[in-house]
Each structure stands twice: as C-alpha cells, then as structure tokens.
Design a protein around this motif. Structure first.
Motif, PDB file in Angstrom:
ATOM      1  N   UNK A 118     -35.838 -47.975 -51.863  1.00  0.00           N
ATOM      2  CA  UNK A 118     -34.532 -48.564 -52.114  1.00  0.00           C
ATOM      3  C   UNK A 118     -33.640 -48.562 -50.864  1.00  0.00           C
ATOM      4  N   UNK A 119     -33.901 -47.664 -49.948  1.00  0.00           N
ATOM      5  CA  UNK A 119     -33.154 -47.588 -48.694  1.00  0.00           C
ATOM      6  C   UNK A 119     -34.123 -47.234 -47.577  1.00  0.00           C
ATOM      7  N   UNK A 120     -33.733 -47.530 -46.340  1.00  0.00           N
ATOM      8  CA  UNK A 120     -34.581 -47.178 -45.215  1.00  0.00           C
ATOM      9  C   UNK A 120     -34.648 -45.664 -45.061  1.00  0.00           C
ATOM     10  N   UNK A 121     -35.709 -45.197 -44.429  1.00  0.00           N
ATOM     11  CA  UNK A 121     -35.875 -43.760 -44.241  1.00  0.00           C
ATOM     12  C   UNK A 121     -34.737 -43.175 -43.420  1.00  0.00           C
ATOM     13  N   UNK A 122     -34.312 -43.890 -42.380  1.00  0.00           N
ATOM     14  CA  UNK A 122     -33.227 -43.381 -41.532  1.00  0.00           C
ATOM     15  C   UNK A 122     -31.914 -43.305 -42.297  1.00  0.00           C
ATOM     16  N   UNK A 123     -31.676 -44.265 -43.184  1.00  0.00           N
ATOM     17  CA  UNK A 123     -30.452 -44.237 -43.987  1.00  0.00           C
ATOM     18  C   UNK A 123     -30.455 -43.022 -44.913  1.00  0.00           C
ATOM     19  N   UNK A 124     -31.557 -42.807 -45.617  1.00  0.00           N
ATOM     20  CA  UNK A 124     -31.654 -41.670 -46.536  1.00  0.00           C
ATOM     21  C   UNK A 124     -31.504 -40.357 -45.775  1.00  0.00           C
ATOM     22  N   UNK A 125     -32.201 -40.247 -44.657  1.00  0.00           N
ATOM     23  CA  UNK A 125     -32.138 -39.020 -43.856  1.00  0.00           C
ATOM     24  C   UNK A 125     -30.718 -38.748 -43.380  1.00  0.00           C
ATOM     25  N   UNK A 126     -30.034 -39.770 -42.879  1.00  0.00           N
ATOM     26  CA  UNK A 126     -28.682 -39.603 -42.349  1.00  0.00           C
ATOM     27  C   UNK A 126     -27.701 -39.160 -43.426  1.00  0.00           C
ATOM     28  N   UNK A 127     -27.732 -39.851 -44.560  1.00  0.00           N
ATOM     29  CA  UNK A 127     -26.807 -39.523 -45.647  1.00  0.00           C
ATOM     30  C   UNK A 127     -27.099 -38.136 -46.187  1.00  0.00           C
ATOM     31  N   UNK A 128     -28.367 -37.809 -46.351  1.00  0.00           N
ATOM     32  CA  UNK A 128     -28.737 -36.483 -46.857  1.00  0.00           C
ATOM     33  C   UNK A 128     -28.202 -35.389 -45.943  1.00  0.00           C
ATOM     34  N   UNK A 129     -28.422 -35.513 -44.650  1.00  0.00           N
ATOM     35  CA  UNK A 129     -27.963 -34.499 -43.704  1.00  0.00           C
ATOM     36  C   UNK A 129     -26.448 -34.359 -43.729  1.00  0.00           C
ATOM     37  N   UNK A 181     -17.383 -50.198 -36.155  1.00  0.00           N
ATOM     38  CA  UNK A 181     -16.775 -50.127 -37.494  1.00  0.00           C
ATOM     39  C   UNK A 181     -17.804 -49.918 -38.608  1.00  0.00           C
ATOM     40  N   UNK A 182     -18.980 -50.561 -38.518  1.00  0.00           N
ATOM     41  CA  UNK A 182     -19.987 -50.396 -39.561  1.00  0.00           C
ATOM     42  C   UNK A 182     -20.593 -48.995 -39.545  1.00  0.00           C
ATOM     43  N   UNK A 183     -20.857 -48.470 -38.352  1.00  0.00           N
ATOM     44  CA  UNK A 183     -21.392 -47.108 -38.262  1.00  0.00           C
ATOM     45  C   UNK A 183     -20.373 -46.098 -38.759  1.00  0.00           C
ATOM     46  N   UNK A 204     -26.201 -52.725 -39.720  1.00  0.00           N
ATOM     47  CA  UNK A 204     -27.359 -53.235 -39.009  1.00  0.00           C
ATOM     48  C   UNK A 204     -28.244 -52.113 -38.498  1.00  0.00           C
ATOM     49  N   UNK A 205     -29.406 -52.500 -37.989  1.00  0.00           N
ATOM     50  CA  UNK A 205     -30.380 -51.509 -37.539  1.00  0.00           C
ATOM     51  C   UNK A 205     -29.829 -50.622 -36.432  1.00  0.00           C
ATOM     52  N   UNK A 206     -29.105 -51.207 -35.487  1.00  0.00           N
ATOM     53  CA  UNK A 206     -28.555 -50.412 -34.387  1.00  0.00           C
ATOM     54  C   UNK A 206     -27.544 -49.387 -34.883  1.00  0.00           C
ATOM     55  N   UNK A 207     -26.719 -49.800 -35.849  1.00  0.00           N
ATOM     56  CA  UNK A 207     -25.711 -48.887 -36.388  1.00  0.00           C
ATOM     57  C   UNK A 207     -26.359 -47.773 -37.211  1.00  0.00           C
ATOM     58  N   UNK A 208     -27.427 -48.102 -37.935  1.00  0.00           N
ATOM     59  CA  UNK A 208     -28.147 -47.068 -38.689  1.00  0.00           C
ATOM     60  C   UNK A 208     -28.774 -46.066 -37.723  1.00  0.00           C
ATOM     61  N   UNK A 209     -29.310 -46.549 -36.619  1.00  0.00           N
ATOM     62  CA  UNK A 209     -29.893 -45.643 -35.615  1.00  0.00           C
ATOM     63  C   UNK A 209     -28.814 -44.739 -35.013  1.00  0.00           C
ATOM     64  N   UNK A 210     -27.648 -45.308 -34.760  1.00  0.00           N
ATOM     65  CA  UNK A 210     -26.540 -44.503 -34.242  1.00  0.00           C
ATOM     66  C   UNK A 210     -26.137 -43.428 -35.243  1.00  0.00           C
TER      67      UNK A 210
END
Length: 241
Positions: A118-129, A181-183, A204-210
């Motif tokens: 349902x979400x990218x791995x990086x998104x889940x990891x970031x929010x969880x942390x 702003x998105x990050x 976007x992908x760059x903001x998720x990586x940030x």
C-alpha cells in the motif's frame, strides 16, 4: 510477536508487543501442545490474542489465538529485512510494563502496508521511525521556525542537533537537512497527525528519500546505537537497486 529465542531445555522465549503493557517476554515449550497446535499464533509477525500466566519472576504463555499473520513479508527479502529492523527498534525503544497503545497500532498498520504493497518501503520505514520516536517522548519541534516562527517557506531546514526547524534567514548550526514543502509536510504528518492519518501524504521520490534520510539519522541519534537488522536491510536494498 516481535522475536523469538530458542533456549536450552526445549523452551522458547517470545518477545511480544502488547497494547497496554508494552514489551513482554514469555516462555513457551518448544514441543508443547501450544507450539504444535497454534504454531502460526506464536510466530514472528503474527497478531494474536494471548493468555499469559505471570509468575513472580517470569511469564509463560498458556494460550494463543491467531488474528492475523503478515505472510507476504516472508516472501520478499527486502520487506522481511525491514520488518525485522522495525521489530528490533521497537524492542529497544518500547518499555516493559507500560506504553502508549498507539505503539501496537503503529506496528500493525506498518506491517499491513508492507504486506499489501500500500505504500513504498521507504515511506513506511520513515513514518514508523518518526512516529515511534514521538511516542517514546522524542517529538521534534517542527511546528515552525525556531527563530521567527514562520510555518513554511520554499525551503526549511531540520536541525539534528536541536531537533527543530529553521527557515533560511534564521538558520543556525551545520548539522541540518533542507526540506521542500512536500518533504516538510510528510515530516509533520508522520509526527503530528492523528494516528489514522500518519501515512496520508504524497511526495515525490526525491522527497521520500530526503524524509527517509532524516528519519533514520534522527532515530539513530536518539537511540544512540546501531541496529544489526538495519544494516542488513540497507545491504539488501543496495543489492536490489
């Protein structure tokens, strides 16, 4: 269930995250009826109802009824590695005896999103942390700029030393990361939103990586330690990409 350890004497030590009592450690017989008949209910990544006998010095598991099991995590090495890191982090951060009930919901929702893609791995990891650090009493100061109070700008900076935000004009220190702003919206949603909305942002992908870089560095700073499962996850991610 977050982890298990095989012990001498045909016993296993289970590490369980509960809704109101935080982390619990329970013994179960390796070849007992519970292990044979309810194996799925006492497996890592399972969500189960447990009946526990609490003795003076230790706890033992009397009964377990499986409610859900996140099977897909077992068939994707990157997801499996990330889930193991999330368990290791939770065991280190969440206390025994008492915790915010949201900790269990955070774990279950994160596993569900990974399991169902349902979400990218990086998104889940970031929010969880970020959310786990917040629930553990380490919420960063991200409502506005620490200097002038401005809510947003074309670029805001997260200061790792002071755990706060700066605008371009008030920026201090050298250990910081610029946020679009998105990050910034992703950061604020993960930390400040109602529990059901913490994953409800788009970037976007760059903001998720940030955001992922920020969340991991912030978590390691707060916990002041390394995590073997995190190192393994990062190695797997490098190989897959």
């Amino acid at each position: 269930m977050l982890a298990e350890q095989k012990l001498a004497g045909e016993k296993r030590l289970l590490t369980i995250l509960t809704r109101n009592k935080g982390i619990m450690h329970c013994f179960v017989k390796e070849n007992g009826s519970l292990a044979k008949n309810q194996g799925a209910a006492i497996s890592v990544f399972s969500y189960s109802d447990f009946s526990v006998y609490e003795g003076k010095k230790s706890c033992s598991l009397d009964e377990a009824v499986s409610k859900s099991f996140f099977y897909n995590l077992m068939f994707d090495i990157e997801k499996l590695a990330l889930a193991q890191y999330m368990c290791e982090l939770a065991i280190h951060v969440i206390p025994e005896g008492d915790c915010d009930p949201e900790c269990l919901s955070l774990m279950l929702n994160s596993f569900y999103l990974l399991n169902e893609n349902k979400r990218s791995l990086l998104t889940v990891k970031s929010v969880f942390e970020l959310r786990l650090m917040t629930l553990s009493g380490f919420m960063p100061d991200i409502v506005g700029c620490r200097g002038c109070g401005v809510y947003t700008d074309d670029v805001m900076y997260f200061d790792f030393e002071r755990s706060c935000l700066w605008c371009r004009n008030c920026l201090k220190g050298t250990d910081h990361i610029p946020l679009s702003p998105d990050a910034l919206n992703g950061l604020r949603t993960a930390v400040l939103a109602e529990p059901k909305r913490i994953f409800s942002f788009s970037a976007g992908e760059n903001d998720i990586c940030t955001l992922a870089d920020l969340a991991e560095k912030y978590t390691l700073k707060i916990t002041d330690r390394s995590f073997r499962a995190l190192d393994y996850y990062k190695n797997i991610r490098i190989q897959n990409n």
